[in-house]
Write a protein that holds these residues in place. Structure first.
Motif, PDB file in Angstrom:
ATOM      1  N   ALA A 203       0.897  -1.143  -0.023  1.00  0.00           N
ATOM      2  CA  ALA A 203       0.080  -0.031  -0.070  1.00  0.00           C
ATOM      3  C   ALA A 203       0.699   1.247   0.027  1.00  0.00           C
ATOM      4  CB  ALA A 203      -0.933   0.108   1.132  1.00  0.00           C
ATOM      5  N   ARG A 204       1.927   1.164   0.846  1.00  0.00           N
ATOM      6  CA  ARG A 204       2.849   2.387   0.816  1.00  0.00           C
ATOM      7  C   ARG A 204       3.707   2.587  -0.586  1.00  0.00           C
ATOM      8  NH1 ARG A 204       2.126   4.516   5.595  1.00  0.00           N
ATOM      9  NH2 ARG A 204       1.836   3.290   7.404  1.00  0.00           N
ATOM     10  N   GLU A 205       3.902   1.530  -1.387  1.00  0.00           N
ATOM     11  CA  GLU A 205       4.563   1.667  -2.361  1.00  0.00           C
ATOM     12  C   GLU A 205       3.586   2.084  -3.392  1.00  0.00           C
ATOM     13  OE1 GLU A 205       5.918  -2.188  -3.548  1.00  0.00           O
ATOM     14  OE2 GLU A 205       7.377  -2.299  -1.845  1.00  0.00           O
ATOM     15  N   TRP A 206       2.376   1.827  -3.405  1.00  0.00           N
ATOM     16  CA  TRP A 206       1.438   2.141  -4.335  1.00  0.00           C
ATOM     17  C   TRP A 206       1.098   3.727  -3.933  1.00  0.00           C
ATOM     18  CZ3 TRP A 206      -3.528   4.167  -2.919  1.00  0.00           C
ATOM     19  CH2 TRP A 206      -4.471   4.524  -4.059  1.00  0.00           C
ATOM     20  N   ALA A 207       0.841   4.219  -2.734  1.00  0.00           N
ATOM     21  CA  ALA A 207       0.602   5.541  -2.360  1.00  0.00           C
ATOM     22  C   ALA A 207       1.670   6.484  -2.857  1.00  0.00           C
ATOM     23  CB  ALA A 207       0.503   5.583  -0.783  1.00  0.00           C
ATOM     24  N   GLU A 208       2.969   5.855  -2.775  1.00  0.00           N
ATOM     25  CA  GLU A 208       4.249   6.767  -3.304  1.00  0.00           C
ATOM     26  C   GLU A 208       4.099   6.845  -4.870  1.00  0.00           C
ATOM     27  OE1 GLU A 208       9.028   6.609  -2.971  1.00  0.00           O
ATOM     28  OE2 GLU A 208       7.675   5.255  -1.573  1.00  0.00           O
ATOM     29  N   ARG A 209       3.714   6.126  -5.506  1.00  0.00           N
ATOM     30  CA  ARG A 209       3.643   6.252  -6.955  1.00  0.00           C
ATOM     31  C   ARG A 209       2.284   7.470  -7.219  1.00  0.00           C
ATOM     32  NH1 ARG A 209       3.825   0.621  -6.763  1.00  0.00           N
ATOM     33  NH2 ARG A 209       1.652   0.452  -7.384  1.00  0.00           N
ATOM     34  N   GLN A 210       1.538   7.375  -6.466  1.00  0.00           N
ATOM     35  CA  GLN A 210       0.466   8.494  -6.740  1.00  0.00           C
ATOM     36  C   GLN A 210       0.811   9.727  -6.548  1.00  0.00           C
ATOM     37  OE1 GLN A 210      -2.327   6.796  -8.236  1.00  0.00           O
ATOM     38  NE2 GLN A 210      -0.839   4.908  -7.713  1.00  0.00           N
ATOM     39  N   GLY A 211       1.850  10.102  -5.674  1.00  0.00           N
ATOM     40  CA  GLY A 211       2.042  11.420  -5.358  1.00  0.00           C
ATOM     41  C   GLY A 211       1.062  12.392  -4.805  1.00  0.00           C
ATOM     42  N   ARG A 212       0.891  13.272  -5.243  1.00  0.00           N
ATOM     43  CA  ARG A 212      -0.358  14.326  -4.700  1.00  0.00           C
ATOM     44  C   ARG A 212      -1.469  14.167  -5.237  1.00  0.00           C
ATOM     45  NH1 ARG A 212       1.657  18.390  -1.303  1.00  0.00           N
ATOM     46  NH2 ARG A 212       3.999  18.714  -1.301  1.00  0.00           N
ATOM     47  N   ASP A 215      -5.128  13.620  -3.020  1.00  0.00           N
ATOM     48  CA  ASP A 215      -4.788  13.644  -1.790  1.00  0.00           C
ATOM     49  C   ASP A 215      -4.694  12.017  -1.121  1.00  0.00           C
ATOM     50  OD1 ASP A 215      -4.031  14.607   0.746  1.00  0.00           O
ATOM     51  OD2 ASP A 215      -5.945  15.241   1.482  1.00  0.00           O
ATOM     52  N   THR A 216      -3.945  11.293  -1.829  1.00  0.00           N
ATOM     53  CA  THR A 216      -3.856   9.928  -1.468  1.00  0.00           C
ATOM     54  C   THR A 216      -2.884   9.635  -0.390  1.00  0.00           C
ATOM     55  OG1 THR A 216      -4.578   9.526  -3.673  1.00  0.00           O
ATOM     56  CG2 THR A 216      -3.676   7.741  -2.445  1.00  0.00           C
ATOM     57  N   LYS A 217      -3.346   8.860   0.455  1.00  0.00           N
ATOM     58  CA  LYS A 217      -2.481   8.671   1.684  1.00  0.00           C
ATOM     59  C   LYS A 217      -2.824   7.210   2.107  1.00  0.00           C
ATOM     60  CE  LYS A 217      -2.203  12.900   3.930  1.00  0.00           C
ATOM     61  NZ  LYS A 217      -3.031  13.975   2.861  1.00  0.00           N
ATOM     62  N   VAL A 218      -1.764   6.616   2.720  1.00  0.00           N
ATOM     63  CA  VAL A 218      -1.906   5.476   3.454  1.00  0.00           C
ATOM     64  C   VAL A 218      -1.581   5.726   4.971  1.00  0.00           C
ATOM     65  CG1 VAL A 218      -0.826   3.134   3.945  1.00  0.00           C
ATOM     66  CG2 VAL A 218      -0.910   3.897   1.784  1.00  0.00           C
ATOM     67  N   ARG A 219      -2.682   4.954   5.895  1.00  0.00           N
ATOM     68  CA  ARG A 219      -2.314   5.026   7.190  1.00  0.00           C
ATOM     69  C   ARG A 219      -2.928   3.975   7.986  1.00  0.00           C
ATOM     70  NH1 ARG A 219      -7.184   6.476   9.675  1.00  0.00           N
ATOM     71  NH2 ARG A 219      -8.960   7.536   8.459  1.00  0.00           N
ATOM     72  N   VAL A 220      -2.403   3.601   9.349  1.00  0.00           N
ATOM     73  CA  VAL A 220      -2.838   2.629  10.181  1.00  0.00           C
ATOM     74  C   VAL A 220      -4.119   2.956  11.134  1.00  0.00           C
ATOM     75  CG1 VAL A 220      -2.030   0.454  11.657  1.00  0.00           C
ATOM     76  CG2 VAL A 220      -0.797   1.557   9.654  1.00  0.00           C
ATOM     77  N   GLU A 221      -4.955   2.635  10.976  1.00  0.00           N
ATOM     78  CA  GLU A 221      -6.214   2.867  11.903  1.00  0.00           C
ATOM     79  C   GLU A 221      -6.410   1.752  12.935  1.00  0.00           C
ATOM     80  OE1 GLU A 221     -10.435   4.536  11.568  1.00  0.00           O
ATOM     81  OE2 GLU A 221      -8.485   5.519  11.544  1.00  0.00           O
TER      82      GLU A 221
END
Length: 288
Positions: A203-212, A215-221
């Motif tokens: 997920a973090r790799e995917w979000a990094e590819r999205q850039g800004r 307003d895409t993010k990954v977080r742990v709930e």
């Protein structure tokens, strides 16, 4: 030639056409102005409008659709379509009307109870329960949005996030929307769409590819306890969904609990396949 006379074998004056269509000349002028029924011919000198006899059916159809309070753009869609396609478009519109009316009926019942001092009875119609939710990795998108823009934004955001979950180990739980501040006609949130996924690293790799983008993010709930009530598709529409949120808030206060985070809507059912009275969503608050 009088205005009520036929111009030739093909064309009728607006008066003669109005009589055949059982409409007023005023209505026909309105339909012309709205782009729903243009005359077959307009005399350049007199400005008189002339119609063909085969336009009568369309004129009557427009009048009947207007009696359904159908927006002009959708009337145009129906009258321009052929046969079964026109019928399908009308059916889709009426399904939307029934969904809205079912929601308005719920809202009216709630408001009657509120105005008569019977709010507790209305809240009692919502069954509130609690559930323990484990820690979740979520891919998210956020946006400041007003109420009228919210449904379209949620749909578009989930259309981006749900396919992306396949790159992040797959969807791990029902998607949900978090409201970090009030969303109304006057307040624009922000709101956050969240899709739980199985693989945090992916997920973090995917979000990094999205850039800004978006307003895409990954977080742990974190693991948490939710107080929630289950509502139907009809009840999801604003503003009647507010009654469900208020019922949960009252339930939390009555039991001496505290809200431990922003409210949310958890969408566990297939929205497109659900009918107005089918349960589709949990409205919830984290509590402690």
């Amino acid at each position: 030639m009088t205005e009520d006379a036929q111009v030739d074998d093909e064309l009728l004056t607006i008066g003669a056409f109005a009589a055949r269509a059982r409409l007023s000349a005023k209505a026909l002028r309105l339909y012309d102005r709205l782009g729903l029924l243009a005359p077959a011919h307009v005399d350049e000198l007199s400005g008189y409008r002339y119609y063909r006899a085969d336009q009568v059916e369309r004129a009557r159809l427009v009048a009947l659709l207007r009696q359904l309070d159908m927006p002009l753009a959708r009337i145009a869609d129906v009258v321009e379509a052929d046969g079964s396609e026109a019928a399908d478009r009308l059916a889709a519109y009426w399904a939307d009307v029934e969904t809205r009316v079912a929601g308005q009926r719920t809202l009216a019942e709630y408001l009657r109870g509120r105005l008569s001092g019977r709010s507790s009875e209305m809240y009692g119609k919502f069954v509130v329960e609690t559930v323990e939710v484990p820690e979740q990795v979520v891919i998210t998108q956020s946006r400041h949005t007003l109420t009228d823009e919210l449904p379209a934004w949620i749909d578009a955001s989930l259309d981006r996030l749900l396919p992306a979950a396949g790159e992040c180990g797959g969807v791990a739980a029902a998607p949900y929307v978090v409201y970090h501040s009030e969303v109304s006609m006057e307040s624009d949130g922000p709101a956050e769409t969240c899709v739980p996924v199985a693989d945090e690293a992916a997920a973090r790799e995917w979000a990094e590819r999205q850039g800004r983008a978006w307003d895409t993010k990954v977080r742990v709930e974190p693991a948490q306890r939710l107080a929630y009530t289950r509502i139907t598709k009809a009840q999801v529409a604003a503003p009647q969904i507010g009654a469900a949120f208020e019922a949960v808030e009252q339930w939390i206060a009555a039991r001496g609990l505290e809200q431990a985070g922003p409210c949310r809507e958890v969408y566990f059912a297939d929205w497109a396949a659900a009918g107005p009275q089918d349960a589709v969503c949990d409205v919830a608050f984290p509590v402690r």
